[in-house]
Every structure is written in C-alpha cells, then in structure tokens.
Design an enzyme around this catalytic site. Structure first.
Site, PDB file in Angstrom:
ATOM      1  N   ASP A 162       1.904   0.016  11.728  1.00  0.00           N
ATOM      2  CA  ASP A 162       2.005  -1.125  12.203  1.00  0.00           C
ATOM      3  C   ASP A 162       3.057  -2.153  12.325  1.00  0.00           C
ATOM      4  OD1 ASP A 162       1.838  -1.890   9.658  1.00  0.00           O
ATOM      5  OD2 ASP A 162      -0.045  -3.129   9.696  1.00  0.00           O
ATOM      6  N   GLY A 202       5.100  -7.017   4.230  1.00  0.00           N
ATOM      7  CA  GLY A 202       5.115  -7.975   3.332  1.00  0.00           C
ATOM      8  C   GLY A 202       6.317  -7.563   2.340  1.00  0.00           C
ATOM      9  N   LYS A 212     -25.258  19.241  23.537  1.00  0.00           N
ATOM     10  CA  LYS A 212     -24.222  18.967  22.681  1.00  0.00           C
ATOM     11  C   LYS A 212     -24.745  18.731  21.415  1.00  0.00           C
ATOM     12  CE  LYS A 212     -20.190  16.148  21.975  1.00  0.00           C
ATOM     13  NZ  LYS A 212     -19.566  17.041  21.311  1.00  0.00           N
ATOM     14  N   ARG A 237       1.072  -5.091  -4.949  1.00  0.00           N
ATOM     15  CA  ARG A 237       1.174  -6.131  -4.127  1.00  0.00           C
ATOM     16  C   ARG A 237       1.711  -7.448  -5.046  1.00  0.00           C
ATOM     17  NH1 ARG A 237      -0.696  -4.048   0.808  1.00  0.00           N
ATOM     18  NH2 ARG A 237      -2.436  -2.601   0.584  1.00  0.00           N
ATOM     19  N   GLY A 243       0.752  -1.311  -0.097  1.00  0.00           N
ATOM     20  CA  GLY A 243       0.090  -0.077  -0.125  1.00  0.00           C
ATOM     21  C   GLY A 243       0.883   1.086   0.021  1.00  0.00           C
TER      22      GLY A 243
HETATM   23  O1  F6P Z   1      -1.627  -1.290   4.771  1.00  0.00           O
HETATM   24  C1  F6P Z   1      -2.205   0.003   4.193  1.00  0.00           C
HETATM   25  C2  F6P Z   1      -3.623  -0.066   3.936  1.00  0.00           C
HETATM   26  O2  F6P Z   1      -4.082   1.207   3.375  1.00  0.00           O
HETATM   27  C3  F6P Z   1      -4.512  -0.685   5.039  1.00  0.00           C
HETATM   28  O3  F6P Z   1      -4.843   0.572   5.814  1.00  0.00           O
HETATM   29  C4  F6P Z   1      -5.595  -1.075   4.270  1.00  0.00           C
HETATM   30  O4  F6P Z   1      -6.550  -2.128   5.026  1.00  0.00           O
HETATM   31  C5  F6P Z   1      -5.047  -1.757   3.037  1.00  0.00           C
HETATM   32  O5  F6P Z   1      -3.915  -0.796   3.044  1.00  0.00           O
HETATM   33  C6  F6P Z   1      -5.971  -1.364   1.850  1.00  0.00           C
HETATM   34  O6  F6P Z   1      -5.241  -2.174   0.682  1.00  0.00           O
HETATM   35  P1  F6P Z   1      -5.574  -1.934  -0.779  1.00  0.00           P
HETATM   36  O7  F6P Z   1      -4.668  -0.753  -1.130  1.00  0.00           O
HETATM   37  O8  F6P Z   1      -5.300  -3.194  -1.306  1.00  0.00           O
HETATM   38  O9  F6P Z   1      -7.062  -1.631  -0.790  1.00  0.00           O
END
Ligand code: F6P
Length: 355
Positions: A132, A107, A216, A75, A14
């Site tokens: 993460d 990854g 509120k 990916r 990503g």
């Molecule tokens: O790891 C980054 C991220 O944007 C996550 O926050 C999300 O779950 C995932 O990638 C989305 O992946 P894709 O770009 O394959 O839709």
C-alpha cells in the site's frame, strides 16, 4: 557533503518477509564503503531506548532466507511525541550515528521524515505485505504474502472439492486489496471482495448457485480485511443460507506475515537495501526507495506519503499540498490514478476468468 562514518538500520511497523534480506543488504553495502553499521532493535523504540549493537559482516549471515526480522519490530507511539523524537536524536548523537535506513511502511516513513527534519538523514525502504505504498510498484514482503495466500487457498480448495463446500477466506492488506485480488486470480476464486471495487453479495450467491447447478463442487471466496472485520464471517453465513452450499470461514491473519521470503522479495530487498545506502552516502535523505516499472529509484518521503493519501481518498490539506510544485502535484495525482486504474483493470480480468 556530509561524510558518513556510521549508519543505523532498523525495521519498524508490521514485519514483512524480506526485511532480513534488506537489513543484510544495507549492512553489506555500507561495510563495503567502510561505513560502520549499527543494528537498532525494535524499530524506533530501540532507537529511543538505546537498544542497539554493531552489525559486522558475519552478523548478517544466514538471515537472507529468514522470515520475521532479526532486529525485531515495534509500533512506537512515543515516536509521535516531541520527547520521543528528541530521545531518538540524542541516541544518534551520543553514538555518532550519521544516518539511518528505516525499513517499514508509511508510519516508518513518517518517523524517518521527522528524524531527517531534526538533523539525522534517513532513507526508507518499503517493507509491508500490504503493498500500500503508492509510489512503489512492489513493497518487500508482498510477493511472499501473495504466494502464501495462494498456497493456503489451494489447500482449502482441495478439501472444499472433497466435501462440496465453499470457503470464505479473509486476508490481510489493511485498506489495500492487492493481496486478495492477485491471490484470488491465482486460485481462480469465485468471488474476490476488496475495498477498491464495489461488490454485490447477491450476485455472488447467484454465481455459486449456478455453478453448483452445472456440477461445480468447490468455491473459494477471497475477502480483503479492508472491507471490514465483520464482513467475511457474515458473508460465509449468508452464502450457506442463500445457496444451500455448506460454507466455512477462515481468517488467515498473521500467518501470511511469516515464512521464508520468495526469490522475488529477496532480490527486491537486496536491490533496495543496496540502493538506499548508495543514496544516503551521496548525501541524499528523506527518500523512499521505490520500484517503478522494474527500475529501482528514490522518491521524496513527503511526496510518497501525500500520493498515498490521494490514492486512498484521505483528505490532503491545502497547507500539505502547498509545498509541491504544479508538476509534482500532477505527478502525485497521476500516480494515485494509475494505482486505482491498475486495480480496476486487473479486477475486470478476474471477473471474466474466475467464473
Ligand atoms: O500492515 C501490515 C498488517 O499486517 C496489515 O495487513 C494488518 O492490518 C496489520 O498489519 C496488523 O497489525 P498488527 O501486527 O498490529 O496486528
């Protein structure tokens, strides 16, 4: 010691704001050492297909402030196969690429470890909005993503205030609640729902009802996608049904992955890109560049990946653990605990301040 004449740089997984700043820093740092740089397009897919070209000093001009990645990303399931890894190695050998800096998430680091084992030294730079990667306090792109969520949630609050509404806002983060928690604090969200901390919807509804009773008008509820994709839209319906407050749902999704990187991400990317090259040229490899308490350091990839598993509660096999010394095992457990404790401590502050 291995001498480096040419290195490759790639962005994978990503995309994250600040990836370009990292590519620029890697390129300029390597060229400063007289080492040629090859830009590999579409992550490991480009390495397997030979989709690459040289990066010279001006090729990385005017990208520091750009979102996305000029090298493109992918990916790459093929990189999990023996044939895929072999093709990647063949590209490196035929083009005389002596080492690679790989920018991405876990990854990407697994790919880097595989290439290192097959003879091409690699170093990883953590680029992911999710934050993460357990071994680094901050990953590149995370600061920008939090600021983008803050900006968008502030906008939603404006319209919620006008119309006396609630807005449930789902944000990315995979299994990590870091973006939702920090942005939730920054916008004073009435509810913050993340996978790391148990949450009670009924208590949230009560909070909204009592807030409405004392005048509120707007309510923002931030939900991290890690709690499940159906959770946030269902919660919006429940809040409206139980509290009578009109409630909208917004999924911010990929919009948070784009945009110009913040100063913090540009500086972090520049420091990490520079350090990655220094480490690689010193003959080091199989490392992830990390930020720990303000310092830029490097951590073994296997250590970083296993610490991730411990932090996320993913089973670690005895075989996997056996490669580490007792001191390393204790270090990984301590790191994972530190991350979990930090999230819980911050969450408890939000419970006091976000009423
Ligand atoms: O790891 C980054 C991220 O944007 C996550 O926050 C999300 O779950 C995932 O990638 C989305 O992946 P894709 O770009 O394959 O839709």
């Amino acid at each position: 010691m291995k001498s480096f004449r040419k290195i490759g740089v790639l962005t994978s997984g990503g995309d994250a704001p600040g990836m370009n700043a990292a590519v620029r820093a890697v390129t300029r740092a390597a060229l400063a050492h007289g080492v040629e740089v090859i830009g590999i397009r579409r992550g490991y897919s480009g390495l397997i297909d030979g989709d690459l070209s040289p990066l010279r000093i001006r090729d990385v001009s005017n990208i520091l402030n750009k979102g996305g990645t000029v090298l493109y990303s992918d990916r790459c399931p093929e990189m999990l196969t023996v044939e895929g890894k072999q093709k990647a190695i063949e590209t490196c050998k035929s083009l005389e690429i002596d080492g690679i800096v790989a920018c991405g998430g876990d990854g990407t680091f697994r790919g880097a470890r595989a290439l290192t084992e097959l003879g091409i030294p690699c170093i990883g730079i953590p680029c992911t909005i999710d934050n993460d990667i357990t071994s680094t306090d901050n990953s590149i792109g995370y600061d920008t993503a939090m600021n983008t969520v803050m900006d968008l949630a502030d906008r939603l609050r404006d319209t919620c205030e006008s119309h006396a509404r609630c807005n449930v806002v789902e944000v990315m983060g995979r299994g990590a609640g870091d973006i939702a928690l920090n942005a939730g604090i920054a916008v004073g969200a009435t509810g913050i729902i993340i996978p790391e901390v148990p949450y009670n919807d009924d208590e949230l509804c009560e909070k909204i009802k009592s807030g409405r009773r004392i005048g509120k008008r707007n309510f923002i509820v931030l939900v991290s996608e890690g709690v499940g994709s159906d959770y946030a839209p269902a919660l919006a319906k429940k809040i409206q049904a139980v509290t009578g407050v009109e409630t909208k749902f917004a999924r911010l999704a990929h919009v948070v992955r784009g945009g110009t990187p913040t100063l913090r991400d540009r500086v972090l990317a520049t420091k990490m890109g520079h350090f990655a090259v220094e480490e690689l040229l010193l003959g080091k490899s199989n490392l992830v560049i990390c930020e720990r308490h303000g310092d830029i350091v490097s951590t073994d990839i296997a250590y970083a990946l296993t610490a991730d598993k411990l932090n996320k509660g993913i089973a670690v096999t005895e075989e996997e653990m056996a490669v580490f010394s007792d001191e390393e095992k204790a270090g990984m457990h301590a790191l994972a605990k530190e991350r979990r404790d930090d999230i819980k401590a911050l969450y408890s502050i939000a419970e006091i301040t976000n009423i």
